[in-house]
Motif scaffolding. Structure first.
Motif, short mmCIF file in Angstrom:
data_model
loop_
_atom_site.label_atom_id
_atom_site.label_comp_id
_atom_site.label_asym_id
_atom_site.label_seq_id
_atom_site.Cartn_x
_atom_site.Cartn_y
_atom_site.Cartn_z
N LEU A 219 141.85 51.15 32.74
CA LEU A 219 141.75 50.71 31.35
C LEU A 219 140.31 50.59 30.89
O LEU A 219 139.95 51.08 29.81
CB LEU A 219 142.45 49.35 31.18
CG LEU A 219 143.97 49.35 31.19
CD1 LEU A 219 144.50 47.93 31.20
CD2 LEU A 219 144.51 50.10 29.98
N PHE A 228 141.25 52.21 25.14
CA PHE A 228 141.24 50.75 25.29
C PHE A 228 140.11 50.13 24.46
O PHE A 228 140.36 49.23 23.65
CB PHE A 228 141.09 50.38 26.76
CG PHE A 228 140.95 48.89 27.00
CD1 PHE A 228 142.06 48.07 26.96
CD2 PHE A 228 139.71 48.33 27.24
CE1 PHE A 228 141.94 46.70 27.17
CE2 PHE A 228 139.57 46.96 27.46
CZ PHE A 228 140.69 46.14 27.42
N LEU A 282 149.13 51.07 26.48
CA LEU A 282 148.16 51.03 27.58
C LEU A 282 148.69 50.25 28.77
O LEU A 282 148.49 50.63 29.93
CB LEU A 282 146.85 50.43 27.09
CG LEU A 282 146.05 51.31 26.11
CD1 LEU A 282 144.92 50.52 25.48
CD2 LEU A 282 145.52 52.55 26.82
N ALA A 286 148.98 52.46 32.10
CA ALA A 286 147.90 52.26 33.08
C ALA A 286 148.35 51.55 34.35
O ALA A 286 147.61 51.52 35.34
CB ALA A 286 146.76 51.46 32.44
#
Length: 297
Positions: A219, A228, A282, A286
Protein backbone atom coordinates in the motif's frame (compact mmCIF):
# COMPACT_ATOMS: atom_id res chain seq x y z
CA UNK A 1 4.81 -17.07 -6.50
CA UNK A 2 2.26 -14.28 -7.08
CA UNK A 3 -0.85 -14.33 -4.92
CA UNK A 4 -4.28 -14.22 -6.57
CA UNK A 5 -6.83 -12.43 -4.35
CA UNK A 6 -9.90 -14.39 -3.30
CA UNK A 7 -12.04 -11.25 -3.61
CA UNK A 8 -11.75 -8.53 -6.19
CA UNK A 9 -13.66 -5.55 -7.60
CA UNK A 10 -17.25 -6.86 -7.13
CA UNK A 11 -16.77 -7.29 -3.39
CA UNK A 12 -15.04 -3.91 -3.10
CA UNK A 13 -18.03 -2.34 -4.87
CA UNK A 14 -20.44 -4.20 -2.61
CA UNK A 15 -18.63 -3.04 0.52
CA UNK A 16 -18.68 0.54 -0.78
CA UNK A 17 -22.31 0.60 -1.90
CA UNK A 18 -23.66 -1.11 1.21
CA UNK A 19 -21.83 1.31 3.48
CA UNK A 20 -22.83 4.28 1.33
CA UNK A 21 -26.51 3.36 1.53
CA UNK A 22 -26.42 2.87 5.28
CA UNK A 23 -24.61 6.16 5.78
CA UNK A 24 -27.10 8.01 3.56
CA UNK A 25 -30.02 6.72 5.63
CA UNK A 26 -28.36 7.76 8.90
CA UNK A 27 -27.70 11.21 7.41
CA UNK A 28 -31.37 11.51 6.44
CA UNK A 29 -32.36 10.63 10.01
CA UNK A 30 -30.03 13.31 11.38
CA UNK A 31 -31.51 15.83 8.94
CA UNK A 32 -35.03 14.87 10.01
CA UNK A 33 -33.99 15.53 13.61
CA UNK A 34 -31.93 18.72 13.26
CA UNK A 35 -33.17 20.19 9.95
CA UNK A 36 -36.70 18.81 9.36
CA UNK A 37 -37.36 21.30 6.56
CA UNK A 38 -34.84 19.49 4.28
CA UNK A 39 -37.52 17.22 2.85
CA UNK A 40 -36.05 16.90 -0.65
CA UNK A 41 -32.61 15.94 0.68
CA UNK A 42 -34.11 13.37 3.01
CA UNK A 43 -36.23 11.89 0.23
CA UNK A 44 -33.22 11.68 -2.08
CA UNK A 45 -31.13 10.04 0.66
CA UNK A 46 -33.75 7.33 1.21
CA UNK A 47 -34.02 6.59 -2.52
CA UNK A 48 -30.24 6.56 -3.01
CA UNK A 49 -29.86 4.20 -0.06
CA UNK A 50 -32.47 1.80 -1.43
CA UNK A 51 -30.90 1.71 -4.90
CA UNK A 52 -27.23 1.35 -3.94
CA UNK A 53 -27.85 -1.23 -1.20
CA UNK A 54 -30.00 -3.23 -3.63
CA UNK A 55 -27.17 -3.20 -6.16
CA UNK A 56 -24.73 -4.20 -3.42
CA UNK A 57 -26.93 -7.13 -2.40
CA UNK A 58 -26.99 -8.38 -6.00
CA UNK A 59 -23.19 -8.11 -6.17
CA UNK A 60 -22.85 -10.07 -2.93
CA UNK A 61 -25.09 -12.90 -4.14
CA UNK A 62 -23.39 -12.94 -7.53
CA UNK A 63 -19.94 -13.19 -5.99
CA UNK A 64 -21.23 -16.05 -3.81
CA UNK A 65 -22.33 -17.82 -7.03
CA UNK A 66 -25.93 -17.77 -5.77
CA UNK A 67 -28.75 -17.44 -8.28
CA UNK A 68 -30.75 -19.22 -10.95
CA UNK A 69 -27.79 -21.34 -12.07
CA UNK A 70 -27.14 -22.58 -8.53
CA UNK A 71 -30.32 -22.24 -6.41
CA UNK A 72 -28.90 -24.39 -3.59
CA UNK A 73 -26.20 -21.81 -2.94
CA UNK A 74 -28.89 -19.13 -2.83
CA UNK A 75 -30.88 -21.08 -0.23
CA UNK A 76 -27.76 -21.70 1.88
CA UNK A 77 -26.92 -18.02 1.68
CA UNK A 78 -30.27 -17.26 3.33
CA UNK A 79 -30.45 -19.98 5.99
CA UNK A 80 -26.86 -20.75 6.97
CA UNK A 81 -26.76 -18.63 10.14
CA UNK A 82 -23.32 -19.92 10.99
CA UNK A 83 -22.06 -17.86 8.06
CA UNK A 84 -21.13 -14.20 8.41
CA UNK A 85 -22.29 -13.67 4.83
CA UNK A 86 -25.77 -14.92 5.75
CA UNK A 87 -25.97 -12.38 8.58
CA UNK A 88 -24.94 -9.75 6.08
CA UNK A 89 -27.86 -10.69 3.84
CA UNK A 90 -30.17 -10.53 6.88
CA UNK A 91 -28.93 -7.06 7.85
CA UNK A 92 -29.17 -5.85 4.24
CA UNK A 93 -32.67 -7.30 3.77
CA UNK A 94 -33.91 -5.78 7.05
CA UNK A 95 -32.45 -2.42 6.09
CA UNK A 96 -34.06 -2.54 2.65
CA UNK A 97 -37.48 -3.35 4.19
CA UNK A 98 -37.23 -0.38 6.55
CA UNK A 99 -35.92 1.92 3.83
CA UNK A 100 -38.58 0.82 1.35
CA UNK A 101 -41.26 1.58 3.94
CA UNK A 102 -39.78 5.06 4.41
CA UNK A 103 -39.65 5.66 0.64
CA UNK A 104 -43.31 4.65 0.29
CA UNK A 105 -44.28 7.03 3.09
CA UNK A 106 -42.23 9.76 1.40
CA UNK A 107 -44.07 9.21 -1.89
CA UNK A 108 -47.42 9.29 -0.10
CA UNK A 109 -46.27 12.41 1.77
CA UNK A 110 -47.02 10.74 5.07
CA UNK A 111 -45.15 11.35 8.30
CA UNK A 112 -42.38 8.84 9.01
CA UNK A 113 -42.75 7.35 12.50
CA UNK A 114 -39.83 7.85 14.85
CA UNK A 115 -39.56 4.12 15.52
CA UNK A 116 -39.12 3.48 11.78
CA UNK A 117 -36.35 6.08 11.55
CA UNK A 118 -34.61 4.49 14.54
CA UNK A 119 -35.03 0.93 13.25
CA UNK A 120 -33.71 1.93 9.84
CA UNK A 121 -30.74 3.75 11.37
CA UNK A 122 -29.85 0.80 13.61
CA UNK A 123 -29.97 -1.60 10.66
CA UNK A 124 -27.91 0.90 8.64
CA UNK A 125 -25.22 0.93 11.33
CA UNK A 126 -25.23 -2.89 11.40
CA UNK A 127 -24.77 -2.96 7.63
CA UNK A 128 -21.88 -0.51 7.88
CA UNK A 129 -20.10 -2.53 10.56
CA UNK A 130 -20.84 -5.83 8.83
CA UNK A 131 -18.97 -4.74 5.71
CA UNK A 132 -15.80 -4.75 7.82
CA UNK A 133 -16.66 -7.96 9.66
CA UNK A 134 -17.15 -9.82 6.35
CA UNK A 135 -13.46 -9.52 5.49
CA UNK A 136 -12.43 -10.49 9.02
CA UNK A 137 -13.69 -14.05 8.60
CA UNK A 138 -10.58 -14.73 6.50
CA UNK A 139 -8.30 -15.25 9.50
CA UNK A 140 -5.18 -15.86 7.46
CA UNK A 141 -5.18 -12.28 6.10
CA UNK A 142 -3.70 -9.94 8.73
CA UNK A 143 -4.98 -6.81 6.96
CA UNK A 144 -8.54 -8.13 7.14
CA UNK A 145 -8.46 -9.97 10.45
CA UNK A 146 -8.42 -6.83 12.59
CA UNK A 147 -10.88 -5.49 15.16
CA UNK A 148 -10.27 -2.03 13.67
CA UNK A 149 -11.85 -2.87 10.31
CA UNK A 150 -15.56 -2.83 11.32
CA UNK A 151 -15.36 0.61 13.03
CA UNK A 152 -13.20 1.94 10.19
CA UNK A 153 -15.69 0.84 7.54
CA UNK A 154 -18.58 2.17 9.67
CA UNK A 155 -16.97 5.62 9.98
CA UNK A 156 -16.23 5.61 6.25
CA UNK A 157 -19.82 4.54 5.53
CA UNK A 158 -21.22 7.44 7.55
CA UNK A 159 -18.81 9.82 5.81
CA UNK A 160 -19.61 8.67 2.27
CA UNK A 161 -23.34 8.52 3.03
CA UNK A 162 -23.29 12.12 4.23
CA UNK A 163 -21.16 13.08 1.22
CA UNK A 164 -23.65 11.76 -1.33
CA UNK A 165 -26.52 13.54 0.44
CA UNK A 166 -24.60 16.82 0.63
CA UNK A 167 -23.58 16.41 -3.01
CA UNK A 168 -27.25 16.15 -3.97
CA UNK A 169 -28.16 19.06 -1.74
CA UNK A 170 -25.45 21.36 -3.13
CA UNK A 171 -26.46 20.63 -6.73
CA UNK A 172 -30.23 20.05 -6.60
CA UNK A 173 -31.53 21.59 -3.36
CA UNK A 174 -29.26 24.53 -2.48
CA UNK A 175 -31.78 26.28 -0.23
CA UNK A 176 -32.18 23.15 1.87
CA UNK A 177 -28.43 22.59 1.88
CA UNK A 178 -27.97 25.98 3.53
CA UNK A 179 -29.90 24.66 6.54
CA UNK A 180 -27.69 21.61 7.17
CA UNK A 181 -25.02 23.38 9.22
CA UNK A 182 -25.21 21.16 12.32
CA UNK A 183 -25.06 17.93 10.29
CA UNK A 184 -22.16 19.30 8.23
CA UNK A 185 -20.24 20.10 11.41
CA UNK A 186 -20.86 16.57 12.70
CA UNK A 187 -19.64 15.16 9.38
CA UNK A 188 -16.44 17.19 9.66
CA UNK A 189 -15.07 14.95 12.42
CA UNK A 190 -15.56 11.69 10.51
CA UNK A 191 -12.50 12.05 8.23
CA UNK A 192 -10.42 12.88 11.32
CA UNK A 193 -11.53 9.67 13.01
CA UNK A 194 -11.05 7.75 9.76
CA UNK A 195 -7.46 9.01 9.47
CA UNK A 196 -6.65 7.80 12.98
CA UNK A 197 -8.23 4.39 12.33
CA UNK A 198 -6.41 3.92 9.00
CA UNK A 199 -3.06 4.85 10.55
CA UNK A 200 -3.70 2.47 13.47
CA UNK A 201 -4.72 -0.37 11.15
CA UNK A 202 -1.59 -0.01 9.04
CA UNK A 203 0.69 0.31 12.08
CA UNK A 204 -0.68 -2.82 13.77
CA UNK A 205 -0.79 -4.84 10.55
CA UNK A 206 2.79 -3.85 9.67
CA UNK A 207 4.08 -5.72 12.73
CA UNK A 208 1.75 -8.72 12.30
CA UNK A 209 4.14 -11.12 10.57
CA UNK A 210 5.49 -11.18 7.04
CA UNK A 211 2.05 -11.20 5.42
CA UNK A 212 0.97 -8.12 7.36
CA UNK A 213 4.27 -6.35 6.67
CA UNK A 214 4.08 -7.08 2.94
CA UNK A 215 0.42 -6.01 2.74
CA UNK A 216 1.19 -2.62 4.26
CA UNK A 217 4.28 -2.17 2.11
CA UNK A 218 2.22 -2.91 -1.01
CA UNK A 219 0.00 0.00 0.00
CA UNK A 220 2.55 2.59 1.09
CA UNK A 221 5.54 1.77 -1.13
CA UNK A 222 4.54 -0.93 -3.60
CA UNK A 223 2.17 -1.58 -6.48
CA UNK A 224 -0.75 0.25 -4.83
CA UNK A 225 1.24 3.19 -3.45
CA UNK A 226 0.19 5.77 -6.07
CA UNK A 227 -3.47 4.88 -5.67
CA UNK A 228 -3.09 4.90 -1.88
CA UNK A 229 -1.21 8.19 -1.45
CA UNK A 230 -2.65 10.25 -4.30
CA UNK A 231 -6.10 8.71 -4.69
CA UNK A 232 -7.06 7.80 -1.15
CA UNK A 233 -4.94 9.97 1.15
CA UNK A 234 -4.60 13.22 -0.82
CA UNK A 235 -7.77 13.33 -2.95
CA UNK A 236 -10.13 11.23 -0.86
CA UNK A 237 -9.19 12.06 2.72
CA UNK A 238 -6.80 14.94 3.46
CA UNK A 239 -7.93 17.17 0.59
CA UNK A 240 -11.62 17.17 1.57
CA UNK A 241 -10.65 17.64 5.22
CA UNK A 242 -8.59 20.74 4.37
CA UNK A 243 -11.38 22.21 2.22
CA UNK A 244 -14.05 21.52 4.86
CA UNK A 245 -11.82 23.11 7.51
CA UNK A 246 -11.55 26.24 5.38
CA UNK A 247 -15.30 26.32 4.70
CA UNK A 248 -16.20 25.91 8.37
CA UNK A 249 -13.58 28.05 10.08
CA UNK A 250 -11.94 30.39 7.54
CA UNK A 251 -14.19 31.32 4.62
CA UNK A 252 -17.32 33.37 5.24
CA UNK A 253 -20.41 31.16 5.42
CA UNK A 254 -22.06 33.16 2.63
CA UNK A 255 -19.54 31.68 0.16
CA UNK A 256 -21.32 28.32 0.27
CA UNK A 257 -24.49 30.07 -0.92
CA UNK A 258 -22.84 31.14 -4.18
CA UNK A 259 -22.63 28.95 -7.29
CA UNK A 260 -18.83 28.77 -6.88
CA UNK A 261 -19.19 27.74 -3.26
CA UNK A 262 -21.70 25.03 -4.10
CA UNK A 263 -19.33 23.79 -6.80
CA UNK A 264 -16.52 23.52 -4.26
CA UNK A 265 -18.81 21.65 -1.86
CA UNK A 266 -19.96 19.28 -4.60
CA UNK A 267 -16.39 18.56 -5.73
CA UNK A 268 -15.26 18.01 -2.15
CA UNK A 269 -17.99 15.48 -1.46
CA UNK A 270 -17.29 13.73 -4.77
CA UNK A 271 -13.69 13.33 -3.58
CA UNK A 272 -14.97 11.83 -0.30
CA UNK A 273 -16.92 9.25 -2.33
CA UNK A 274 -13.82 8.40 -4.34
CA UNK A 275 -11.83 7.99 -1.13
CA UNK A 276 -14.49 5.72 0.36
CA UNK A 277 -14.39 3.41 -2.64
CA UNK A 278 -10.58 3.38 -2.81
CA UNK A 279 -10.35 2.51 0.89
CA UNK A 280 -12.32 -0.67 0.33
CA UNK A 281 -10.69 -1.51 -2.99
CA UNK A 282 -7.19 -1.14 -1.57
CA UNK A 283 -7.97 -3.13 1.57
CA UNK A 284 -9.42 -5.92 -0.56
CA UNK A 285 -6.68 -6.00 -3.17
CA UNK A 286 -3.56 -5.42 -1.06
CA UNK A 287 -4.24 -8.08 1.59
CA UNK A 288 -1.82 -11.02 1.57
CA UNK A 289 -2.36 -14.33 3.38
CA UNK A 290 -0.12 -15.96 5.93
CA UNK A 291 1.96 -18.60 4.13
CA UNK A 292 1.51 -22.04 5.63
CA UNK A 293 4.47 -24.40 5.27
CA UNK A 294 3.84 -28.11 5.85
CA UNK A 295 7.08 -30.08 6.29
CA UNK A 296 7.51 -33.48 4.63
CA UNK A 297 7.32 -36.37 7.06
Amino acid sequence: MEFEPIWELPIALYLFLAGLGGGAFVTASLLAWKAPETKAMQRAAHIIALVVVGIGLVLLMTDAKAGLLNPLRFVLLLVNFGSVMTWGVVFLAAFMVFDLAVVVLDVLKRAIPTWLQIAGSVSAVLVGMYTGALLGVAHTFPLWNSALLPPLFLVSALSTGAAVVFLYGALAAPREFERTGWVQRAHYFLPVIETVLVASLLFITFYNGDAGHNSVMALVAGKFSLMFWLGFVVIGLVGPLVVETALLFVVDHSFEQTSAGRGVVAATNACVLLGGFLLRYLVVMAALPVTMVVPFM
